[in-house]
Write a protein that holds these residues in place. Structure first.
Motif: not given
Lengths: 998, 346
Positions: B267-272, B264, A770, A768, B215, B281-284
């Motif tokens: 702005e990090e998105d979140i992953i579950i 930058e 977000q 998931e 943000r 979500i880390p940077k690649a």
């Protein structure tokens, strides 16, 4: 950030971009919005339609079409072709006359405006003195006769539009020859009709509004005959041999008059009120056609009994004892008859009746028994029920194409087999490179399949989903079978039927798999139907399942519409797509996203509450996922509460527009009552305007949060075979994106084909995501190891695509309304992003992967994203590096319905609605371009009495150079849209579609 | 408790050493303390680095009064520049710890512990008439709380004065971030949003841009009230050259300062994953490394299957600490996760 502001200046790439991308608006499909005038040239066999926005469109054989636009955007009132010429004259409602020509240029014909002219009276005369009411292009092709409101008939020279003042036919000159006791000055007010004698070009018939008809000798400048009609005149028509003519009147009567040399003031031969004896409405136009067997055809518009049938839009055909009143669902604009155009022929022998109604074109075959309708190859009424969605499928396999055509042909048996009678010009466009289908979903629960391969958008097959459900409306097919003694003998014709029995039936999403023939459609009341193509009629049960998307969420009450009731027992379906599975979402909210995987036999659907996956092989619901945020009350209450505010703001914009229209438009002959209404309107508008000024437009600036409304609304669904959990094993997966910026990924376990019926399909949530900016997710895409988008289901199996690269690592592209983001898979880490809204203030409305081929070399093509923004711009963004390639303005940003209706094809073309009934087709590709290219040659002039002075006109035509008319042509597309948008009716349509979709 | 000791004024040494000396003198070697001194004006000022320690020593005349407080019950408000007037109070507060029980003071952390809410940035490169304001939505639950509208402003152009359309702040929501900063006001004209000029853009476009940047919103405004402007002429900083340049009546405020710097990061998105805990979500990693890490991840996958947790591979993309943390607190929902080997993505 800056790197996006400055596009790279790699010269190689820049050159390649020129070979790949090019923007063109190519053709308008469908039926012109608000037609206002019709013309026909029996010589060129071309038909012309003028519209209220000032457009003029010419149609001939399928594929032959031209478009022009009057700069003024005024209503086209009349269209007259110049006899035996590639020229026509239009009269607009601002009293201006325009001369258009078809000119050959670069091997194809073009429609160009050559001259414009407004008749000017002597200084101090009232405007009515020169208000043109009737136009007669004389067969000499040298002059136009212009009848006016004042009763004067002016003569202007062609093509210069020079007024020949000495040849003006004044009422005074006419009255000199008529005994005073019958007539006075007022008898010659307003010229209603001008008709040239069919055999003697020196005589014209002049009909005045009050009933006086005069046969005028042009050579001697005198009236040779006069005919005293007692009723207000509407129109005139000569019999072919010129021995008689027929007049039609305001009271619903028509009268035949003899013309002979011995009687200068003949009495009528016959006066008939066809639908009497009770008061009838006016007959506004009449034709008298002779036939070999002696029985004439009398064809007229109107004349219905005022009290009982006054609201009908009818055209009656009388032929001996046969009489039919064709009954149209919308107002009749005009009509014409196609008859023998050979001047040497003794009889007219009419073959077809062509009727332009406000919303459709109807052609009746007069040669075949029963006068059946002819299926038009173009000018289809896309909006016969309002369009609610569209879906495009490129490159249809021949087998499926033929099966759809065959299913469609079974629906069209009641049409005449007559070849299309309007067949002028030659289509010289190359054959379309592939077979394309455009599917439109409609408010009445139908899906229409259009052949969108070429210039003519042609209906192949119509599918109705209504049969599956129980609705209030009785399937009533006996509309056309009226009893023998039924009077008047009305017969419904045409397909335009804007009244939907039940708005819940509306189609919202369509997905067709072109390889398997599986079709999924989803509608307004949460219904999802999966269908299969069957070449035979069949009667079978439809498996029915319910998907409770709220699951364990307690205490919610749906306040929207109820779900549709289904029919018990087997249902009979005609050949074509036949439903075998019905899934109904609970609550029955509109389906907002749909995906079908024909290989895995799975269908996924989403609403504002959540999404679900259904196995249509085992007919089993695999899972549902509720996406609703607990605080989101609006989504639960249904569409009602939101519509109100939308309605209000739209109403305000109508008022504003109406106000500007009233002030800018001159109304002709406004009676006292009308002006009162206008005044009231103006006052109303003023109030509304003041109300708006008190509250200035302001916008709230606030970060989006999880608590916002409609965050759970599922915007997109996507099936992919990719590396979801680890990088060694790929598996089927389902992806869903919501309005609140959440992406869900489910890992699917689909049993192998041999055990497909034995083991259940399993699903497990794996991820998931977000997005922190919380913008709606509008697209999800997985790129394979070569950064190529994964192929469609079954595409590889049919050898039409390379297998995806499963060696390299896959990437996930998430497109939100504001940003494009690439993540790695299976471990989700962000790799690249392009922020669109933060930089440009525009938002993504539509996004598709399109393949662009180079026009220079056949072996180069690449995949890019075609994006439409809320500003109506189209942007092409490269894959996988997300670099903006090019940007084109396409749709006006105010044109909400145009932007909402846009659909891209897989090869860089697209369609959007410019009115409820017309698609504009555009192309972004240099390679795939579908546009009309046709040629109109001057046919041989066969008649002797028409050849005189031909050289003269040709000289004149040569003198007038096209000049900068090409520029006009180019601008026309844009102006056209502009004109449409300023129209109240279009906005109403927008409103209704918006309300429908909410 | 009072202690008196001497220091050599010419060789004060480092703050660290001084801090150690204090702890030694007071026999509190393992207690965290705050150190303060009274300067010549009587203000209580902190000593927490070499600079202010040296300053304190140099101003000692000849006595340096040092106050030491336990960090836990420190009264931060005692520090400040106008403590002179409250000198007595300060001292009494410090000297009578029982005072805290009667009047519990709000604990305010040191400046470096604050999260910024708003700031004025790029003062040195912008024209005096403009103000660039940064609102940090991230650290607060407060709504941004303002509205914008269409309007028109007068500009000086080569053709004389000209009325041009502009975007203005139309309303501030009481209690919102915008209002509480005091840096924005009704009728301020918005010139830029995160470095992008708004001229030529519609109200809706500007709205969308602001929301997209909400943000970390940086708006450049021309304040309606120009009286509160920074007066540059009195400035003594080294960037005077720039400020004279920018004080020219420039009508092109398109000067990009340090707008993008921190953008930058927030702005990090979140992953579950597998209904576990939300993660950023880390940077690649750059592509060359990602292939390398890929093979190692597979290796890791196998080893977890075997029930090991080889710590050597853990620090590929993360610090080993965070991973082991996760591992120490296994939740019921994580069971399957371990089996699937997806732990590597956490």
């Amino acid at each position: 950030m800056r790197r996006f502001l400055r596009p790279g200046h790699d010269p190689v790439r820049e050159r390649l971009k020129r070979d790949l991308f090019q923007f063109n608006k190519t053709v308008e499909h469908g039926f012109p919005h608000q037609p206002s005038a019709l013309g026909y040239s029996p010589f060129l066999r071309l038909m012309a339609i003028g519209t209220r926005s000032g457009a003029i469109k010419l149609y001939g054989a399928p594929g032959v079409e031209f478009m022009g636009l009057h700069e003024e955007n005024n209503t086209v009132m009349q269209i007259h072709f110049i006899p035996d010429q590639c020229q026509l004259v239009t009269l607009l409602d601002d009293n201006s006359l325009h001369l258009w020509s078809l000119k050959q240029h670069g091997g194809a014909s073009e429609l160009l405006e050559e001259h414009r002219f407004t008749l000017k009276g002597p200084p101090g005369s009232p405007p009515s003195a020169t208000q043109v009411t009737a136009v007669l292009p004389h067969s000499s092709r040298e002059v136009l006769y212009l009848g006016t409101e004042s009763g004067n008939i002016f003569v202007v020279e062609l093509p210069s539009f020079r007024v020949l003042e000495d040849r003006t036919i004044t009422p005074e000159a006419v009255l000199q020859r008529i005994p005073e006791d019958n007539c006075n000055r007022r008898s010659c007010e307003l010229v209603e009709a001008l008709r040239e004698h069919p055999k003697n070009p020196d005589q014209i018939l002049i009909g005045y509004s009050r009933g006086l008809i005069v046969l005028w000798d042009l050579q001697n400048n005198k009236a040779t005959h006069h005919f005293l009609g007692s009723q207000q005149l509407e129109n005139l028509y000569w019999q072919r041999d010129g021995s008689k003519f027929i007049s039609c009147h305001y009271d619903g009567s028509y009268t035949q008059w003899p013309v002979s040399s011995d009687n200068r003031q003949p009495e009528p031969l016959e006066n008939t009120v066809p639908y009497g004896p009770f008061p009838c409405k006016a007959i506004s136009k009449i034709y008298w056609q002779t036939t070999k067997n002696g029985l004439p055809y009398i064809i007229f518009q109107g004349g219905m009994p005022r009290a009982s049938y006054g609201d009908r839009h009818s055209i009656s055909v009388i032929h001996g004892s046969q009489q039919t009143a064709f009954d149209f669902t919308s107002r009749v604009i005009d009509f014409f008859i196609i008859f023998s155009s050979d001047p040497a022929a003794e009889f007219d022998d009419p073959s077809a009746l062509v009727v332009l109604a406000e919303e459709e074109l109807v052609v009746i075959d007069l040669k075949s028994a029963g006068w059946p309708a002819v299926h038009p190859p173009y000018l289809a009424s896309l909006h016969c029920s309002a369009i609610t969605c569209s879906h495009h499928v490129s490159n249809i396999p021949l087998k499926l194409w033929e099966r759809i055509i065959s299913a469609g042909s079974k629906q069209n048996i009641h049409y005449s087999s007559m070849p299309w009678p309007i067949d002028g010009g030659t289509n010289i466009a190359p054959d379309p490179p592939q077979r394309d289908l455009l599917l439109t979903g409609h408010e009445d629960g139908t899906v229409r399949f259009w052949d969108a391969s070429g210039v003519c958008l042609h209906l192949l097959y119509k599918l109705s989903t209504v049969r599956v459900f129980l609705t209030d409306a009785d399937p009533n097919d006996n509309m056309n079978t009226l009893g023998e003694d039924e009077w008047p003998p009305l017969r419904k014709v045409g397909t335009f039927d804007p009244y939907s029995d039940d708005p819940r039936l509306g189609i919202q999403k369509i997905y067709l798999c072109k390889y398997s023939g599986y079709l999924a459609v989803a509608g307004t009341a949460g219904q999802v139907l999966v269908m299969e193509l069957n070449d035979e009629d069949a009667e079978h049960m439809v498996d029915h399942a319910e998907a409770d998307l709220l699951q364990d969420q307690e205490g919610y009450r749906w306040k929207g519409h109820e779900k549709l009731k289904t029919r018990d027992g087997p249902v009979r379906f005609e050949a074509g797509f036949q439903p075998f599975v019905l899934v109904q979402c609970q609550p029955p909210a509109v389906v907002t996203s749909l995906a079908l995987h024909s290989e895995w036999k799975l269908v996924a659907f989403g609403t504002s509450h959540g999404f679900g996956l259904f196995d249509h092989q085992q007919k089993r619901l695999v899972f549902v996922k509720c996406t609703l945020h607990p605080s989101d009350q609006l989504a639960l209450e249904g569409p009602l509460s939101r519509v109100k505010s939308l309605k209000k703001s739209l109403r305000q914009s109508f008022r504003r527009i109406r106000r500007s229209r009233v002030s800018s438009r001159k109304r002709r002959g406004g009676s006292g009552n009308a002006s009162e209404v206008q005044e009231a309107n103006a006052k109303f508008d003023q109030d509304a305007l003041q109300e708006m000024e008190l509250a200035p437009v302001q916008r709230k600036i606030e970060a989006r949060s999880a608590e916002d409304s409609f965050t759970g609304f599922v915007r997109t669904l996507y099936f992919a075979d990719t590396f979801l959990r680890d990088s060694s094993r790929h598996c089927p997966s389902l992806w869903a994106g919501t309005n609140g910026g959440t992406v869900y990924a489910f890992c699917l376990r689909v049993p192998p084909a041999e055990r497909r019926m034995d083991e259940p399909v399993r699903a497990e949530q794996a991820k998931e995501i977000q997005l922190m900016h919380r913008a709606p997710v509008v697209g999800i895409l997985v790129l394979d190891g070569r950064s190529t988008p994964l192929p469609e289901p079954l595409e590889v199996a049919h050898d039409l695509s390379k297998s995806p690269d499963m060696q390299g690592s896959h990437q996930l592209l998430v497109v939100s309304e504001e940003q494009f983001k690439v993540f790695t898979l299976p471990k989700v880490s962000s790799k690249l992003k392009l922020k669109l809204t933060a930089l440009e203030g525009c938002r993504v409305r539509k996004v598709t992967v399109a393949n662009f081929g180079s026009c220079k070399t056949d072996d180069y093509s690449e995949n890019d994203l075609a994006v439409l923004t809320n500003l109506g711009d189209i942007q092409i963004i490269s894959l996988p590096f997300l670099k903006l390639q090019i940007r084109y303005p396409c749709i006006r940003k105010e044109d909400v319905s145009g932007i909402a209706s846009c659909v891209f094809t897989k090869y860089g073309q697209g369609f959007y609605l410019i009115s409820p009934s017309e698609f504009e087709r555009f192309s972004l590709s240099t390679k795939w371009l579908v546009e009309p290219r046709c040629i109109v040659d001057m046919p041989e002039v066969t008649s002797n009495n028409h050849v005189h002075n031909k050289s003269g006109t040709e000289n004149a035509a040569r003198k007038s150079s096209p000049g900068d008319c090409g520029e006009d042509e180019r601008k026309s597309g844009r102006l056209m849209e502009h004109a449409l948008l300023n129209d109240e009716k279009v906005l109403k349509e927008i409103q209704s579609t918006l309300e429908g979709s909410r | 408790e009072f202690r008196r000791f001497s220091l050599e004024r010419s060789k004060p040494g480092k703050f660290e050493e001084f801090y150690g000396l204090l702890q030694h003198v007071h026999k509190i070697p393992n207690v965290d303390v705050l150190v303060g001194y009274t300067d010549i004006h009587g203000d209580l000022l902190p000593i927490n680095n070499d600079d202010n320690y040296h300053k304190a020593v140099s101003t000692a005349n000849p006595l340096l009064r040092i106050f030491i407080q336990r960090k836990e019950d420190a009264d931060y408000s005692a520090f400040g520049t106008d403590t002179m007037t409250r000198k007595k109070n300060v001292l009494s507060n410090v000297l009578r710890p029982d005072n805290h029980k009667k009047k519990p003071h709000i604990v305010i952390s040191m400046p470096q512990d604050f999260r910024p809410v708003s700031s004025i940035i790029d003062v040195d490169i912008l024209p005096e008439t403009h103000r660039r304001v940064r609102l940090y939505k991230y650290g607060t639950d407060k709504p941004l709380g303002f509205y914008i509208r269409d309007g028109s402003s007068v500009r000086v152009t080569p053709h004389g004065l000209e009325k041009v359309p502009g975007i203005f702040i139309s309303r501030l929501v009481p209690g919102g971030l915008a209002q509480s900063t005091g840096l924005l006001a009704v009728n301020d004209e918005v010139l830029e949003v995160n470095g992008i000029e708004v001229s030529g853009k519609s109200l809706d476009q500007v709205t969308d841009m602001m929301i997209a940047n909400s943000r970390n919103l940086i708006i450049t405004v021309r304040p309606a009230n120009q009286r509160n402007n920074v007066v540059r002429n009195s400035r003594t900083s080294g960037s005077s050259g720039q400020s004279t340049e920018s004080s020219l009546p420039s009508s092109t405020p398109n000067i990009l300062g340090n707008l993008q710097g921190e953008e930058e990061s927030d702005e990090e998105d979140i992953i579950i994953e597998d209904s576990g805990e939300p993660q950023q979500i880390p940077k690649a990693a750059p592509t060359s490394e990602s292939i390398e890490s890929l093979s190692q991840i597979e290796l890791l996958h196998e080893s977890t299957q075997n029930g090991f947790l080889p710590s050597s591979e853990m620090n590929l993309n993360h610090s080993a600490g965070s991973i082991s943390m996760e591992y120490e607190v296994p939740e019921p929902g994580r069971k399957s996760l371990e089996e699937d080997g997806t732990i590597i993505t956490l």
